[in-house]
Design a protein around this motif. Structure first.
Motif, PDB file in Angstrom:
ATOM      1  N   LEU A 177       0.508  -1.417   0.209  1.00 59.27           N
ATOM      2  CA  LEU A 177      -0.120   0.446   0.338  1.00 59.27           C
ATOM      3  C   LEU A 177       1.088   1.174   0.093  1.00 59.27           C
ATOM      4  N   THR A 178       1.907   0.675  -0.127  1.00 64.95           N
ATOM      5  CA  THR A 178       3.107   2.622  -0.038  1.00 64.95           C
ATOM      6  C   THR A 178       3.660   1.880  -1.368  1.00 64.95           C
ATOM      7  N   ALA A 179       3.519   1.655  -2.325  1.00 67.01           N
ATOM      8  CA  ALA A 179       4.115   1.871  -3.498  1.00 67.01           C
ATOM      9  C   ALA A 179       4.413   2.906  -4.282  1.00 67.01           C
ATOM     10  N   LEU A 188      -3.863   0.891  -6.230  1.00 64.99           N
ATOM     11  CA  LEU A 188      -3.324   0.003  -5.365  1.00 64.99           C
ATOM     12  C   LEU A 188      -1.315   1.242  -5.248  1.00 64.99           C
ATOM     13  N   ARG A 189      -1.484   1.436  -6.344  1.00 66.68           N
ATOM     14  CA  ARG A 189      -0.274   2.182  -6.258  1.00 66.68           C
ATOM     15  C   ARG A 189      -0.273   3.554  -5.316  1.00 66.68           C
ATOM     16  N   LEU A 190      -1.899   4.032  -5.276  1.00 67.13           N
ATOM     17  CA  LEU A 190      -2.203   5.063  -4.964  1.00 67.13           C
ATOM     18  C   LEU A 190      -2.556   5.240  -2.909  1.00 67.13           C
ATOM     19  N   GLY A 191      -2.133   3.799  -2.568  1.00 73.90           N
ATOM     20  CA  GLY A 191      -2.457   3.100  -1.519  1.00 73.90           C
ATOM     21  C   GLY A 191      -4.348   2.028  -1.538  1.00 73.90           C
ATOM     22  N   VAL A 192      -4.853   2.553  -2.690  1.00 71.04           N
ATOM     23  CA  VAL A 192      -6.260   2.348  -2.404  1.00 71.04           C
ATOM     24  C   VAL A 192      -6.697   0.845  -3.095  1.00 71.04           C
ATOM     25  N   ALA A 193      -6.986  -0.425  -2.001  1.00 71.89           N
ATOM     26  CA  ALA A 193      -6.960  -1.375  -2.413  1.00 71.89           C
ATOM     27  C   ALA A 193      -8.647  -1.765  -3.310  1.00 71.89           C
ATOM     28  N   SER A 194      -8.514  -2.283  -4.206  1.00 70.96           N
ATOM     29  CA  SER A 194      -9.322  -2.880  -4.478  1.00 70.96           C
ATOM     30  C   SER A 194      -9.683  -4.038  -5.210  1.00 70.96           C
ATOM     31  N   ARG A 195     -11.024  -4.201  -6.503  1.00 68.10           N
ATOM     32  CA  ARG A 195     -11.068  -5.631  -7.043  1.00 68.10           C
ATOM     33  C   ARG A 195     -11.168  -5.369  -8.156  1.00 68.10           C
ATOM     34  N   PHE A 196     -11.041  -6.677  -9.248  1.00 70.51           N
ATOM     35  CA  PHE A 196     -11.336  -6.691 -10.392  1.00 70.51           C
ATOM     36  C   PHE A 196     -12.061  -7.450 -10.114  1.00 70.51           C
ATOM     37  N   THR A 197     -12.692  -7.697 -11.182  1.00 65.42           N
ATOM     38  CA  THR A 197     -14.114  -8.836 -11.669  1.00 65.42           C
ATOM     39  C   THR A 197     -14.962  -8.673 -13.340  1.00 65.42           C
ATOM     40  N   VAL A 198     -14.586  -9.120 -13.905  1.00 62.13           N
ATOM     41  CA  VAL A 198     -15.153  -9.626 -15.310  1.00 62.13           C
ATOM     42  C   VAL A 198     -16.227 -10.171 -15.443  1.00 62.13           C
ATOM     43  N   VAL A 199     -17.155  -9.235 -16.025  1.00 59.78           N
ATOM     44  CA  VAL A 199     -18.453  -9.781 -15.998  1.00 59.78           C
ATOM     45  C   VAL A 199     -19.153 -10.290 -18.093  1.00 59.78           C
ATOM     46  N   GLU A 200     -19.452 -11.594 -17.589  1.00 56.65           N
ATOM     47  CA  GLU A 200     -19.514 -11.980 -18.458  1.00 56.65           C
ATOM     48  C   GLU A 200     -20.939 -11.685 -19.329  1.00 56.65           C
ATOM     49  N   GLY A 215      -0.302 -10.101  13.340  1.00 54.62           N
ATOM     50  CA  GLY A 215       0.924  -9.563  12.162  1.00 54.62           C
ATOM     51  C   GLY A 215       0.341  -8.903  11.387  1.00 54.62           C
ATOM     52  N   TYR A 216      -0.322  -7.370  11.337  1.00 54.34           N
ATOM     53  CA  TYR A 216      -0.606  -6.643  10.088  1.00 54.34           C
ATOM     54  C   TYR A 216      -0.223  -5.515  10.540  1.00 54.34           C
ATOM     55  N   ASP A 217       0.439  -5.080   9.539  1.00 53.97           N
ATOM     56  CA  ASP A 217       1.297  -3.276   8.905  1.00 53.97           C
ATOM     57  C   ASP A 217       0.348  -3.087   7.499  1.00 53.97           C
ATOM     58  N   GLU A 218       0.354  -1.733   8.439  1.00 48.69           N
ATOM     59  CA  GLU A 218      -1.167  -0.787   7.722  1.00 48.69           C
ATOM     60  C   GLU A 218      -0.153  -0.482   6.554  1.00 48.69           C
ATOM     61  N   ALA A 219       1.081  -0.558   6.078  1.00 51.76           N
ATOM     62  CA  ALA A 219       1.767  -0.139   4.651  1.00 51.76           C
ATOM     63  C   ALA A 219       1.652  -1.501   3.829  1.00 51.76           C
ATOM     64  N   VAL A 220       0.469  -2.799   4.254  1.00 52.84           N
ATOM     65  CA  VAL A 220       0.574  -3.670   3.605  1.00 52.84           C
ATOM     66  C   VAL A 220      -0.910  -4.038   3.456  1.00 52.84           C
TER      67      VAL A 220
END
Length: 403
Positions: free
Chosen positions: A127-129, A281-293, A361-366
């Protein structure tokens, strides 16, 4: 393969670089390019219980530019395709090392091989790339993003379609004026068709801007940005333009009265959706990718033209509370209803804190992604690098072993 290296990344996998770009692993190896790697070794010691075990280090350090010390060229190995819940996919050899989070007991980091991965295993996402280049600014980014969404870029004159009273249309008028172009507007119900002619010279500067960013003349299912090192401001503007045109903000209340929601971006271009997925993700925002047929209908038609096939829709969705709050602070939406709904949604879910615990074991950087499937895909050409001190680098948006 080099004895000092373990595992391998399949040809074509994209490695994230410190200049803000992503390059295929074979190019990284051939040109000896620096990679993004963590500046410390993660605490992967075996978990032991009882007295005098000492405290564990749950931090992951910082992502920095590292020039690998060892490289491995093309080697044919049995490969596996790993699909994750987020929609990310990566192809690696069976002995590729991964750092994962233990699923039982004290959930610390531990090393695993690909052939030992199982459904549900948790793998970190960075999350910090936040490494970007210098190409482009926010206004050009918004223009390019909005044109990729609701623009026409295949005729002689660029055009834009939208509500004449919202902020996106107003931005287009101002941007055209800045570049010395006129605006011809043709109403079609509640939508206006805006064309930007240029009379002062041979080349239209708005067309030249689109050509410079490599998007002029693209088909809808092949829209994408070039693999250039764009600036952070450009990406923020581009994402704002894309969501203003082809995105939506949803707000929901579940039966218990709890507010939640999502920001979604939809396109028929898999490459453009992947670029949005990774830029977030480079901006620190986790998201989800889906494909709808989408279903095909033999009798489906639009304006009298028969539709023979319908392309799948690629959707990038941000739904976690912490990600929504961060996204609301980054975007500058110009369509009023979307901007207001996003800010209201961020206020409704802003009280939700990120999951973190000394025991887990969580770290806010990941963030953590979960393995969905592991499938053998036969023999493929793989490459490897050795990146010290952590033995980790970022490939396809995932933290992988580089040791």
């Amino acid at each position: 393969m080099d004895k000092e290296l373990r595992g391998g990344i399949a040809e074509g996998s994209r490695v994230w670089l410190p200049d803000g770009s992503a390059r295929p692993i074979e190019e990284v190896v051939a040109k000896r390019l620096p990679v993004l790697s963590y500046n410390k070794e993660w605490d992967t010691r075996p978990v032991r219980y009882g007295a005098n075990q000492g405290s564990r280090d749950h931090s992951v350090g910082e992502l920095i530019s590292v020039v690998p010390s060892t490289w491995s060229g093309s080697v044919l190995r049995e490969a596996y395709s790993i699909r994750f819940v987020s929609g990310r996919i990566i192809e690696v050899s069976g002995d590729q090392p991964w750092v994962t989070q233990r699923r039982k007991g004290r959930q610390a980091w531990e090393w695993k091989r690909t052939d030992a991965l199982a459904t549900g295993d948790r793998v970190p996402l960075p999350l910090t790339a936040a490494y970007f280049g210098n190409e482009g600014d926010a206004r050009e980014g918004y223009f390019v993003g909005a044109m990729l969404g609701d623009g026409g870029m295949t005729s002689c004159t660029p055009e834009f379609h939208g509500d004449p009273c919202d902020g996106a249309a107003a931005f287009m008028r101002d941007f055209a004026s800045e570049h010395g172009c006129g605006v011809r507007e043709t109403s079609n119900g509640s939508i206006v068709r805006m064309r930007f002619p240029f009379r002062s010279g041979y080349r239209n500067p708005m067309t030249e801007c689109l050509r410079r960013y490599g998007v002029w003349g693209q088909r809808c299912d092949r829209k994408s940005l070039p693999s250039d090192a764009f600036s952070r401001d450009f990406w923020l503007g581009c994402l704002s333009g894309l969501i203003d045109t082809d995105g939506c903000v949803r707000e929901r209340i579940n039966p218990r009265g709890t507010a939640h929601g999502s920001v979604e971006y939809a396109t028929v271009s898999p490459e453009l959706a992947t670029q949005v997925f990774n830029a977030l993700l480079r901006l620190g925002v986790a998201s989800r990718f889906t494909v709808v047929e989408r279903r095909r209908s033999a009798n489906h038609s639009i304006n009298g033209y028969r539709i023979e096939s319908r392309r799948p829709i690629c959707i990038v969705e941000v739904s976690r509370a912490t990600a929504l709050v961060r996204l609301a602070g980054l975007l500058e939406l110009r369509i009023g209803c979307k901007a207001r709904k996003l800010q209201r949604l961020a206020q409704l879910v802003g009280h939700v804190a990120p999951a973190c615990s000394d025991m887990h074991g969580y770290d806010e950087a990941v963030a953590l992604d979960r393995v969905k499937t592991v499938e053998s895909i036969g023999v493929k050409s793989v490459y490897g690098v050795l990146a010290s001190p952590s033995g980790l680098f970022v490939v396809n948006g995932l933290v992988l072993g580089a040791r």
